[in-house]
Every structure is written in structure tokens, then in C-alpha cells.
Scaffold this motif. Sequence first.
Motif, PDB file in Angstrom:
ATOM      1  N   CYS A   1       0.856  -1.183   0.000  1.00 38.66           N
ATOM      2  CA  CYS A   1       0.000   0.000   0.000  1.00 38.66           C
ATOM      3  C   CYS A   1       0.894   1.235   0.000  1.00 38.66           C
ATOM      4  CB  CYS A   1      -0.900  -0.018   1.231  1.00 38.66           C
ATOM      5  SG  CYS A   1      -1.664   1.570   1.588  1.00 38.66           S
TER       6      CYS A   1
ATOM      7  N   ILE B   1       0.308  -6.155   0.349  1.00 38.20           N
ATOM      8  CA  ILE B   1      -1.058  -6.504  -0.007  1.00 38.20           C
ATOM      9  C   ILE B   1      -1.096  -8.003  -0.316  1.00 38.20           C
ATOM     10  CG2 ILE B   1      -2.905  -6.113  -1.672  1.00 38.20           C
ATOM     11  CD1 ILE B   1      -1.717  -3.266  -2.032  1.00 38.20           C
TER      12      ILE B   1
ATOM     13  N   CYS C   1      -7.495   0.755   0.733  1.00 27.97           N
ATOM     14  CA  CYS C   1      -6.592  -0.247   1.286  1.00 27.97           C
ATOM     15  C   CYS C   1      -7.316  -0.983   2.413  1.00 27.97           C
ATOM     16  CB  CYS C   1      -5.329   0.428   1.828  1.00 27.97           C
ATOM     17  SG  CYS C   1      -4.335  -0.622   2.901  1.00 27.97           S
TER      18      CYS C   1
ATOM     19  N   ILE D   1      -6.993   4.137  -2.681  1.00 27.56           N
ATOM     20  CA  ILE D   1      -6.042   3.677  -3.688  1.00 27.56           C
ATOM     21  C   ILE D   1      -6.509   4.287  -5.005  1.00 27.56           C
ATOM     22  CG2 ILE D   1      -5.194   1.667  -4.947  1.00 27.56           C
ATOM     23  CD1 ILE D   1      -5.516   0.106  -2.308  1.00 27.56           C
TER      24      ILE D   1
END
Length: 366
Positions: free
Chosen positions: A48, A55, A73, A80
Amino acid sequence: MDNSLAGYELLFDGLAFVVGAAVGSFLNVCIYRLPLDLSVNKPRWSFCPSCKKEIPFHQNIPLVSWLFLRGRCANCGSRIAFRYFAVELLTALLFLCVWKFFPWQMAIAYWVFVSLLIVATFIDFEHFIIPDEITIGGTVLGVVASFLVPALMATDERWRAVVTSALSAVLGYVVLWVVLEAGKKAFGKKRIKLEAPTPFTWTRKGDDADFVVGEEQGLWSDYFARESDQLILHCDEAILDDRQLSGVDLRFHYDRVKIGGEEVALDTLGRISGVVRELEIPREAMGRGDLKFLAAIGAFLGWRAVLFSIFAGSLLGSLVGLATLVIGKRVWSAKLPFGPYLAFGGLTWLFFGETLVRWYTGFFNP
Ligand SMILES: [Zn+2]
């Protein structure tokens, strides 16, 4: 076509789309990491951009994850960017179109090509550079692809394809270089003679700096569109941190300043001030990245695409420039990336070049 064939075709179309989405996900990594000089394969896993947490792969499924997590996120909840989704979708759609348009060997080569276009476009929009990995790397890939798939250069002889591809790359570089030099002669720098000697200050502010000349106030980065851009101050006096100079020319690049023969990195300075009589600021211009980028387009698409890309790119660029001027959003004209417009030209040629040539020759030889 009988049913089983149609079924296969649909299966392969779907596969092309899925491969495109997955590649798009990797392109996002390149777009984020290449301009920051981070490795694209270390760390292996995506993280992230905000909380830096890795992730997990089940949250990293192209297209699907972004929609499911609603662009946030899963760990820290920060947004994002929509860009991640857009790049994946765009890559998936272009992979599908390329797959439908071309025989499979050419399609695979063009998958590489459109990937380069996408990375170059998004990086150039954001950072006003196109990294060498994309431009020089792309040129090499184009020549290699022409060796492997000579049909790219409309021939069936490998070495003829390699030579054509390499010459087209050279043509791309040289033609745009000529345009660039002519442009510099025509527009060059903007010379501003000040009415009276005027005080100026340059003050570090994080990664950037505040640059003030008299009443004019601006961010340092706003003055530089390209690596090669120079801002020159003809000073009566100048003070660099605690060093005093008089009657000097300060030649700035974005990250350094030249005083006579000496070069000082701006990183090492906190504050520059003084009195300036005349300054030269860079006008919008293409950088070397664009030349190398057009070389890559030539290596994949041949010499006609080079000429077409310049033409189509300039046309679209002027239209967009005019539009932003009319809308009044264009505050500072130094920042105008040309890469995305070249990419537009290359992409148009990829899909419609043959049609355009047929239409053009038919028009003059009915
Ligand atoms: Zn996060």
C-alpha cells in the motif's frame, strides 16, 4: 464457424483479457516504482503506497480487488488511486483488441509494445520524464521482436526486419531531435529583463523549494519540465547559505546549480538569495526521453509510424493545449508532457495505419 470453434475463440479472447489485466497490475508497479528508482521485483509483493503494508495476493486480483475494496486499502482504509483500476482495465482491453486484430505471433509482440506505451504515458503525465528502461529498453525489445517476428516489419526475412526496425528507431530519434532543435531556435528560453535589480530567494521546502523573485512567487519544480531545462539568473550579488558572491551567473538545473565551472547540488543548500538583473526561464520543450521513446515506437512499428506519430501527436497536443488555454486551466506552460501524445500516435498507427495508408493512396490514385 461451428460451435466448438466459436467456443475456443471466446475462451482465447477471455484469456487475452485476463492476461492483460494481470500485466496491467504489473504495469501499475512499474508506473509507481520506476520514476522513484525502486526495483520492480523487490519487494516481490505489492504494498500500500500509504501504510506500506504488503497486499496479500487475494486482495491483489486485478480489477476485481479494486472494485471489491471500493478503491481503499484493506489495512489502513486510505484511498487507492483510480489509476490502478484504469491501468488494469486499459491494458486488458488493449490486449484483447490486439489479440483480435493480429496473428498470434504479432499479437504477443504488440502486447509488449502497448505495455511500454501505457507505462510511458502514465509516468510522463505524472513526472514529466520517460525512464530509459522504457525507451532504450523498448527500442531493444522492438529490434529483437522484429528478428523473432519479421512480419512486424512487413517482411519474412529476419535480418531485413532487424535492419528496418533499427533504422526506423534511428529515424525516430533523429527526426524528433531536428524538431526539438528547431523548436529551441524558434522559442528557446524566455529572457526576462527586470526593470530594476530585484531581490530573490530560494528556500528549501522538503523535496521542493519556494522560489521568489520580487513579487513573483512559485514552486521550484514548476519551472522545470525536463531534466535538461535550465534556469539562469544573472545576479548582481548572490548568497548561497553563508557564501557571498557578486556579479555572477547562477545556472540552475532542477537539482543543481553551476557557478562558473563549479557545480553544487541543491540538496546541500538550505537557502539562496541575492539580487537579480535578468533571468532566463525554460520554455516548454520536449526532452531527450521523447526522442528515445519515438525510437522505441519506430523499432516496433517501422518508419511510417514514426512520421505519423509526430504528426498525430503534435496535432492532438496542440488541440489539448488550445483547449486548456481556452478553459483557462493552464497557469504555467512549462509543463506539457509530449510522450502521451506520441503514444497516442503510435497506438492509432498500430490499429489503423494500414487503413490510413490504403485510404491515402486510394485518394491520390483512384
Ligand atoms: Zn494501507
